[in-house]
Write a protein that holds these residues in place. Structure first.
Motif, PDB file in Angstrom:
ATOM      1  N   UNK A 125      -3.809 -33.474  -3.601  1.00  0.00           N
ATOM      2  CA  UNK A 125      -2.891 -33.089  -4.435  1.00  0.00           C
ATOM      3  C   UNK A 125      -2.077 -31.979  -4.375  1.00  0.00           C
ATOM      4  N   UNK A 126      -2.840 -30.813  -4.185  1.00  0.00           N
ATOM      5  CA  UNK A 126      -2.040 -29.315  -3.818  1.00  0.00           C
ATOM      6  C   UNK A 126      -1.297 -29.208  -2.759  1.00  0.00           C
ATOM      7  N   UNK A 127      -1.605 -30.268  -1.805  1.00  0.00           N
ATOM      8  CA  UNK A 127      -0.573 -30.382  -0.686  1.00  0.00           C
ATOM      9  C   UNK A 127       0.715 -31.012  -1.225  1.00  0.00           C
ATOM     10  N   UNK A 128       0.777 -31.955  -1.934  1.00  0.00           N
ATOM     11  CA  UNK A 128       1.710 -32.488  -2.580  1.00  0.00           C
ATOM     12  C   UNK A 128       2.394 -31.494  -3.517  1.00  0.00           C
ATOM     13  N   UNK A 129       1.603 -30.887  -4.526  1.00  0.00           N
ATOM     14  CA  UNK A 129       2.379 -29.821  -5.192  1.00  0.00           C
ATOM     15  C   UNK A 129       2.843 -28.806  -4.517  1.00  0.00           C
ATOM     16  N   UNK A 130       2.184 -28.131  -3.447  1.00  0.00           N
ATOM     17  CA  UNK A 130       2.695 -27.007  -2.695  1.00  0.00           C
ATOM     18  C   UNK A 130       4.193 -27.428  -2.120  1.00  0.00           C
ATOM     19  N   UNK A 131       4.242 -28.807  -1.667  1.00  0.00           N
ATOM     20  CA  UNK A 131       5.343 -29.343  -1.155  1.00  0.00           C
ATOM     21  C   UNK A 131       6.444 -29.062  -1.962  1.00  0.00           C
ATOM     22  N   UNK A 150       6.903 -32.536 -10.715  1.00  0.00           N
ATOM     23  CA  UNK A 150       5.483 -33.099 -10.319  1.00  0.00           C
ATOM     24  C   UNK A 150       5.633 -34.028  -9.192  1.00  0.00           C
ATOM     25  N   UNK A 151       4.735 -33.874  -8.147  1.00  0.00           N
ATOM     26  CA  UNK A 151       4.790 -34.917  -6.939  1.00  0.00           C
ATOM     27  C   UNK A 151       4.642 -36.320  -7.501  1.00  0.00           C
ATOM     28  N   UNK A 152       5.284 -37.102  -6.851  1.00  0.00           N
ATOM     29  CA  UNK A 152       5.068 -38.771  -7.091  1.00  0.00           C
ATOM     30  C   UNK A 152       3.635 -38.966  -6.605  1.00  0.00           C
ATOM     31  N   UNK A 153       3.200 -39.974  -7.419  1.00  0.00           N
ATOM     32  CA  UNK A 153       1.879 -40.545  -6.979  1.00  0.00           C
ATOM     33  C   UNK A 153       1.968 -41.490  -5.568  1.00  0.00           C
ATOM     34  N   UNK A 154       1.091 -41.406  -4.650  1.00  0.00           N
ATOM     35  CA  UNK A 154       1.142 -42.327  -3.610  1.00  0.00           C
ATOM     36  C   UNK A 154       1.083 -43.653  -3.819  1.00  0.00           C
ATOM     37  N   UNK A 155       1.526 -44.499  -3.033  1.00  0.00           N
ATOM     38  CA  UNK A 155       1.670 -45.986  -3.100  1.00  0.00           C
ATOM     39  C   UNK A 155       0.323 -46.358  -3.263  1.00  0.00           C
ATOM     40  N   UNK A 156      -0.134 -47.531  -4.002  1.00  0.00           N
ATOM     41  CA  UNK A 156      -1.470 -48.024  -3.842  1.00  0.00           C
ATOM     42  C   UNK A 156      -1.824 -48.780  -2.858  1.00  0.00           C
ATOM     43  N   UNK A 188      10.115 -27.267  -2.176  1.00  0.00           N
ATOM     44  CA  UNK A 188      11.477 -27.656  -2.244  1.00  0.00           C
ATOM     45  C   UNK A 188      12.063 -26.868  -3.470  1.00  0.00           C
ATOM     46  N   UNK A 189      11.515 -26.462  -4.393  1.00  0.00           N
ATOM     47  CA  UNK A 189      11.886 -25.738  -5.312  1.00  0.00           C
ATOM     48  C   UNK A 189      12.686 -24.408  -4.830  1.00  0.00           C
ATOM     49  N   UNK A 190      11.847 -23.815  -3.787  1.00  0.00           N
ATOM     50  CA  UNK A 190      12.183 -22.567  -3.217  1.00  0.00           C
ATOM     51  C   UNK A 190      13.760 -22.912  -2.291  1.00  0.00           C
TER      52      UNK A 190
END
Lengths: 398, 423
Positions: free
Chosen positions: A290-296, A84-90, A300-302
């Motif tokens: 969000x899906x930008x981060x998830x697709x990244x 799961x992608x890390x949350x961006x810094x506040x 990474x998995x691939x």
């Protein structure tokens, strides 16, 4: 400074359609924004025997979330999962700067204008605050929903250990190491992406993800620009309303009533316009980001799978070489078997992860697009009603 | 046909700007036939002027835009009921110049002509037939139309022979002195500067509080309108930006839809792209309405208020002239008194004659001052009535444009929601 009141619009379920079950439920029940950091209260409800209590809370900061995320990434056992992608810094810098500028410019505007602008900036600050809470919460919920990650020891420590985890932010050396790791990865990524996969499923996923990721990135950026223009227009309408109000109070003709009525109208419509921009931000921009981060993370998995495939192929070559020379054969065989096993394990879990990713993505987009349409309709109808009632009044009174 | 010295130049019709004006929102501000409440007019005020069909005449730096000015009227003042002439921008400026020189100094608020734009016009001359030069021509056309309608709405100006000639006569002598870089233009600038200096030094003993009150009212109105104008201009700019950004997002969403491998979602994303394309068009149309119905109204009134101020200033100058005459008269009387004690009988007679003349002048100056004061009172009353009507009409039209936009938004998102729900 600001405290979040949860469950207002439930931002948590925005981008991920999660099935939370009773065995482990995590949420952020409270958050405190201080000068340069945000303190999140992570609240857990669990019937699992791993935890001492059934319900407990700890206070965590952003760096600790990053520590947890990085520990997943670095764990070889999890190579076959989409982390799961890390949350961006506040990031309150922009908002804080605006509030500061407002304070400096206080002398140059009327009391009403100042109060109005201050209220808006505070609302903006609050919106950013709520968003960052939501994004940190989504991360935790994704972990809690994942059948394997939810059992992770670090995760349990994160949830339960009520002291500071003492994870200082990465120092310069570590940041540099990260940088080089990323450089190597992207160079590798290019290499690996060039090799055609034997497995059709993964070949398709690779092609798809590479293109999809880039297009989501573009859509996200364009969506942000569009929404910013929307906000700017709403700000203009705000200023127009103020000017019309002043005109209304000063005019000596029958226009004064007229101006006041229009000013009142624009005050209301610009609130609606601001809400439109805010909702578009939530339902569209945030979704895309969000899906930008998830697709990244999926990419990474691939990449990890491709790496393990390369390792497997190299192990095969080494085995052949050992056999032909009849030297260290057993060692080569063992090594080859480990690589093979690793590759197959990753491939198996990766396949499921990617299928789940698609399911989540489709559900999230569907939900958000429908909600976006509903909200746009609601606001347009609201605007229309305001405009028509004002017009009606004006036409009968002239 | 316009009289010109050179050979008959080529006429290049300008492609009418397609998306510059949405026909939905804009019909000219002046189409409402207003019955006047003024006592001076005999037949009912029934005249409509439209400026249309901009055509480029000639090539290169000598090229200019010719506009068709069509008048439709039932008033007996005119020879026909419907007629057209071709005019160029400098003709309009020439008309204003003549009217200003005749009427401003006696207290009539002469509507100002649209502003010159060297940059805008150069683009057109150079032959750039693109979006921005089309927009410039359209802005100008609309401004010229509003200018003429405001001028003819003034019952005195309507009857002026220069106005009638402008509207009716097929040939008009070129007004060269209106060129920005001509000697007449430079002289105008120098005079304006001189006037500005003079204004600062004249302090009038205002016996009539009405004038002071009105002047202050117009000054604060000016400040507020300028402020509002800036905000509306900003809105126009941001809405145009929004339109551009929405179009870009639409394209991006379409691309995303193309790469999405889930069929139903892919279709929904294409629908999103379509709806945003529609939004882009709506934003553009709304930006035009913002401009033509709101921003230009404010711009016009800021310029009109300058004319109002000018008229008040002329009154002060007239007063000053009267004061100066009185002072001169006093001096002459003193001189005559001194001459009484001498034996220069012929000089004494001359002095008495001069005093007689001077007394006449003082009386005339006083009458001028009273006349201009009366005229201004009536003009201000007329101006304020017009202002109320103008603002009400325009703003109601503007709100109607906003209503239309929202209705279109609802229609678009309704279809979109229907499609996405089936994902």
């Amino acid at each position: 400074m600001f405290q979040s009141d949860q469950n207002e619009g439930d931002p948590r379920a925005v981008n991920v359609d999660l099935q939370t079950d009773a065995t482990l439920q995590v949420d952020i029940s409270d958050a405190l924004s201080e000068r340069d950091k945000v303190k999140f209260t992570v609240h857990t409800k669990s019937s699992l025997p791993n935890f001492k209590l059934n319900e407990f809370s700890v206070v965590r900061q952003h760096e600790e979330f990053i520590w947890l995320h990085d520990s997943f990434v670095e764990n070889e056992e999890y190579a076959g999962y989409i982390i799961p992608p890390a949350p961006p810094r506040p990031d309150f810098d922009a908002s804080r700067e605006k509030l500061q500028k407002l304070g400096e410019g206080e002398g140059s505007m009327t009391k009403e204008e100042f109060t109005k602008m201050k209220q808006e900036l505070e609302a903006e600050y609050l919106a950013i605050f709520k968003k960052t809470v939501a994004m940190h919460e989504v991360f935790l919920c994704r972990v809690a929903a994942h059948p394997v990650l939810r059992k992770d020891l670090n995760f349990h420590v994160f949830l339960e250990y009520n002291q500071d985890l003492s994870v200082r932010g990465k120092n310069k050396k570590e940041k540099l190491e990260d940088f080089f790791k990323n450089v190597v990865k992207s160079a590798d990524g290019v290499l690996v992406a060039g090799v055609k996969d034997v497995d059709d499923f993964f070949e398709h996923e690779k092609t798809f993800l590479l293109e999809y990721h880039n297009r989501v990135k573009d859509a996200s950026a364009k969506s942000d620009r569009m929404i910013r223009s929307h906000k700017n227009a709403a700000d203009d309408i705000n200023r127009i309303a103020s000017s019309l109000y002043t005109l209304g109070t000063q005019d000596t003709t029958e226009l004064c009533k007229f101006f006041l009525k229009v000013s009142e109208l624009f005050e209301k419509t610009r609130k609606v316009e601001s809400r439109v921009a805010a909702d578009e931000d939530l339902k569209l921009s945030d979704l895309l980001k969000y899906y930008l981060r998830e697709s990244q993370a999926a990419k990474d998995l691939l990449y990890r799978r491709s790496r393990s495939l390369v390792d497997y192929e190299n192990a095969n070559k080494a085995l052949d070489k050992a056999r032909s020379k009849n030297r260290d054969v057993l060692q080569a065989e063992t090594s080859q078997q480990i690589c093979c096993h690793k590759f197959e394990k990753i491939s198996e879990s990766a396949k499921q992860e990617l299928i789940d990713f698609k399911t989540r993505r489709v559900a999230a987009f569907r939900k958000n697009l429908v909600e976006l349409a509903e909200l746009e309709l609601k606001h347009a109808k609201g605007n229309l009603q305001l405009l028509q009632s004002c017009l009606g009044f004006m036409k009968t009174n002239t | 046909i316009l009289l010109s010295d050179g050979p008959s130049p080529a006429i290049t019709p300008i492609t009418p700007p397609t998306s510059v004006i949405a026909p939905l929102f804009i019909d000219t501000l002046c189409l409402d036939k207003c019955t006047t409440l003024r006592e001076e007019v005999d037949d009912s005020f029934d005249i409509n002027i439209s400026v249309s069909d901009p055509e480029k005449v000639g090539d290169g730096m000598n090229a200019y835009m010719a506009y068709k000015v069509t008048t439709k009227t039932s008033m007996s003042l005119f020879k026909q009921r419907e007629f057209s002439v071709k005019r160029r921008f400098s003709d309009f400026l020439g008309l204003h110049s003549k009217l200003a020189s005749k009427y401003l100094h006696v207290g009539y608020i002469v509507p100002p002509a649209p502003e010159k734009s060297i940059v805008g016009m150069t683009k057109v001359k150079v032959g750039k037939e693109d979006q921005s030069s089309n927009e410039f021509v359209e802005k100008r056309r609309s401004a010229l139309e509003r200018y003429l309608m405001r001028t003819v709405k003034h019952h005195i100006l309507l009857k002026d022979p220069d106005v009638l000639q402008f509207l009716e006569s097929s040939e008009l002598p070129r007004a060269v002195s209106t060129q920005a870089l001509s000697s007449a233009g430079l002289l105008r600038m120098v005079n304006k500067a001189a006037d500005a200096v003079n204004k600062m030094t004249i302090k009038m003993n205002e016996s009539d509080a009405w004038f002071e009150e009105k002047q202050q009212h117009f000054e604060s109105l000016d400040v507020q309108l300028r402020k509002l104008h800036i905000s509306v201009e900003s809105l126009v700019c941001h809405r145009k930006e929004l339109s551009v950004n929405t179009a870009q997002f639409a394209k991006s969403a379409a691309m995303l839809g193309n790469s999405e491998d889930h069929t139903a979602l892919s279709r929904a994303l294409s629908q999103l792209a379509e709806v945003e394309e529609k939004m882009d068009q709506l934003h553009q149309d709304q930006a035009n309405a913002d401009f033509y119905l709101f921003s230009e109204l404010l711009g016009d009134y800021v310029r009109l208020l300058a004319a109002v101020k000018g008229v008040f200033d002329h009154r002060i100058k007239t007063w000053q002239k009267w004061q100066d005459s009185q002072i001169l008269l006093q001096k002459k009387r003193e001189a005559e008194a001194k001459l009484q004690f001498t034996n220069k009988s012929d000089k004494l007679q001359q002095a008495k004659d001069e005093i007689k003349d001077m007394e006449g002048r003082v009386q005339q100056d006083e009458r001028d001052f009273e006349q201009i004061s009366r005229t201004i009172r009536k003009e201000v009353g007329r101006f304020e009535k017009e202002r109320v009507k103008d603002f009400k009409t325009s703003i109601i039209k503007y709100l109607e444009s906003l209503v239309l936009t929202q209705q279109q938004v609802i229609k678009s998102y309704f279809t979109f929601r229907y499609v996405t729900a089936s994902v």
